[in-house]
Enzyme design. Structure first.
Site, PDB file in Angstrom:
ATOM      1  N   HIS A 102       7.761  -0.017  14.990  1.00 43.77           N
ATOM      2  CA  HIS A 102       8.071   1.002  13.973  1.00 43.77           C
ATOM      3  C   HIS A 102       9.359   0.654  13.227  1.00 43.77           C
ATOM      4  O   HIS A 102       9.414   0.750  11.991  1.00 43.77           O
ATOM      5  CB  HIS A 102       8.207   2.364  14.644  1.00 43.77           C
ATOM      6  CG  HIS A 102       8.633   3.460  13.710  1.00 43.77           C
ATOM      7  ND1 HIS A 102       7.739   4.204  12.978  1.00 43.77           N
ATOM      8  CD2 HIS A 102       9.867   3.927  13.364  1.00 43.77           C
ATOM      9  CE1 HIS A 102       8.393   5.086  12.238  1.00 43.77           C
ATOM     10  NE2 HIS A 102       9.692   4.942  12.462  1.00 43.77           N
ATOM     11  N   GLU A 103      10.380   0.245  13.960  1.00 43.07           N
ATOM     12  CA  GLU A 103      11.647  -0.096  13.314  1.00 43.07           C
ATOM     13  C   GLU A 103      11.511  -1.358  12.464  1.00 43.07           C
ATOM     14  O   GLU A 103      12.139  -1.469  11.407  1.00 43.07           O
ATOM     15  CB  GLU A 103      12.750  -0.263  14.358  1.00 43.07           C
ATOM     16  CG  GLU A 103      13.023   0.986  15.184  1.00 43.07           C
ATOM     17  CD  GLU A 103      13.256   2.230  14.343  1.00 43.07           C
ATOM     18  OE1 GLU A 103      13.767   2.102  13.202  1.00 43.07           O
ATOM     19  OE2 GLU A 103      12.914   3.331  14.806  1.00 43.07           O
ATOM     20  N   HIS A 106      10.343  -0.426   9.099  1.00 46.51           N
ATOM     21  CA  HIS A 106      11.405  -0.033   8.167  1.00 46.51           C
ATOM     22  C   HIS A 106      12.068  -1.261   7.544  1.00 46.51           C
ATOM     23  O   HIS A 106      12.402  -1.249   6.348  1.00 46.51           O
ATOM     24  CB  HIS A 106      12.461   0.789   8.898  1.00 46.51           C
ATOM     25  CG  HIS A 106      12.034   2.195   9.176  1.00 46.51           C
ATOM     26  ND1 HIS A 106      11.504   3.024   8.220  1.00 46.51           N
ATOM     27  CD2 HIS A 106      12.071   2.933  10.329  1.00 46.51           C
ATOM     28  CE1 HIS A 106      11.227   4.205   8.746  1.00 46.51           C
ATOM     29  NE2 HIS A 106      11.565   4.174  10.028  1.00 46.51           N
ATOM     30  N   HIS A 110      12.220  -2.177   3.535  1.00 43.89           N
ATOM     31  CA  HIS A 110      13.451  -2.520   2.825  1.00 43.89           C
ATOM     32  C   HIS A 110      13.310  -3.837   2.093  1.00 43.89           C
ATOM     33  O   HIS A 110      13.688  -3.959   0.922  1.00 43.89           O
ATOM     34  CB  HIS A 110      14.615  -2.580   3.821  1.00 43.89           C
ATOM     35  CG  HIS A 110      15.953  -2.701   3.167  1.00 43.89           C
ATOM     36  ND1 HIS A 110      17.023  -3.327   3.776  1.00 43.89           N
ATOM     37  CD2 HIS A 110      16.409  -2.280   1.957  1.00 43.89           C
ATOM     38  CE1 HIS A 110      18.073  -3.277   2.981  1.00 43.89           C
ATOM     39  NE2 HIS A 110      17.728  -2.655   1.873  1.00 43.89           N
TER      40      HIS A 110
END
Length: 230
Positions: A102-103, A106, A110
């Site tokens: 999940h991270e 991100h 970005h």
């Protein structure tokens, strides 16, 4: 003037959102702890999954750091650093690999200029200031009987609500990317796919709850302001 800010019927507006928040927090903790105890069949740690996924998506220059505390995992877009809590960083559970992916989602957002993330990053300074400063203006407005101060406080708080609203698609998209990454790269087997999704869905509830509380509070403040002007 102080009385209606603390002892008024409009507080009932917050009750459903607060109850939902308590449920969401309980759900994410219980789900995370449940799947933290179940080892992923492939045996990779959260760090190994995150590092592999970053590298395979052209993000070799994004470092992974150990963060303090539980459920403190996050991607820092300002410093381009991915931080994982110890149980995720070192763990090889379904919860660990799911949160790590999940991270990474991100970080990929970005890198690809995902619009909702860019918008969230842009409004963060205003939202951060607004979430705290709003109450100063609102309290001052009620105490001094100055409606413009109340309005300013509500506008500032509205920026914080907007931040919460933009956060929802950012988080849901990161979870969707995580599931695709885990599946496409073979970090979870078919039998574990739904378990990984449960972990991420539970985490998403906390953002929905935060949004519900923020909107409820904004509605309450608008009602208080309007009642004052009658």
């Amino acid at each position: 003037m102080f009385f209606p800010m603390y002892f008024d019927p409009t507080y009932i507006i917050l009750i459903p959102a607060i109850i939902f928040t308590m449920y969401a927090q309980s759900k994410v903790k219980s789900t995370f702890q449940r799947y933290l105890q179940i080892r992923a069949q492939k045996g990779y740690t959260g760090f190994e999954v995150a590092r592999a996924l970053l590298d395979r998506n052209g993000l070799r220059d994004v470092p992974i750091e150990l963060s303090q505390g539980s459920l403190s995992d996050h991607y820092d877009p300002r410093n381009r650093v991915l931080r994982l809590s110890r149980e995720v960083y070192q763990g090889n559970s379904i919860a660990s690999v799911s949160v790590a992916a999940h991270e990474v989602g991100h970080a990929i957002q970005h890198a690809h200029g995902y619009v909702p993330l860019s918008l969230r990053n842009a409004i963060f300074p205003v939202a951060s200031f607004g979430s705290s400063a709003a109450w100063i203006f609102i309290f001052a407005g009620f105490i001094l009987a100055l409606n413009p101060l109340i309005d300013l406080g509500i506008y500032l708080f509205g920026a914080a609500v907007l931040f919460q609203a933009v956060t929802l698609p950012v988080e849901f998209n990161a979870s969707s990317r995580a599931m695709d990454l885990l599946d496409a790269n073979g970090f979870v087997v078919r039998e574990e796919y739904n378990s990984a999704r449960r972990v991420l869905n539970a985490a998403a509830l906390t953002y929905v709850a935060a949004m519900a509380v923020a909107v409820s509070q904004l509605i309450r403040l608008i009602i208080l302001r309007n009642n004052r002007r009658r």
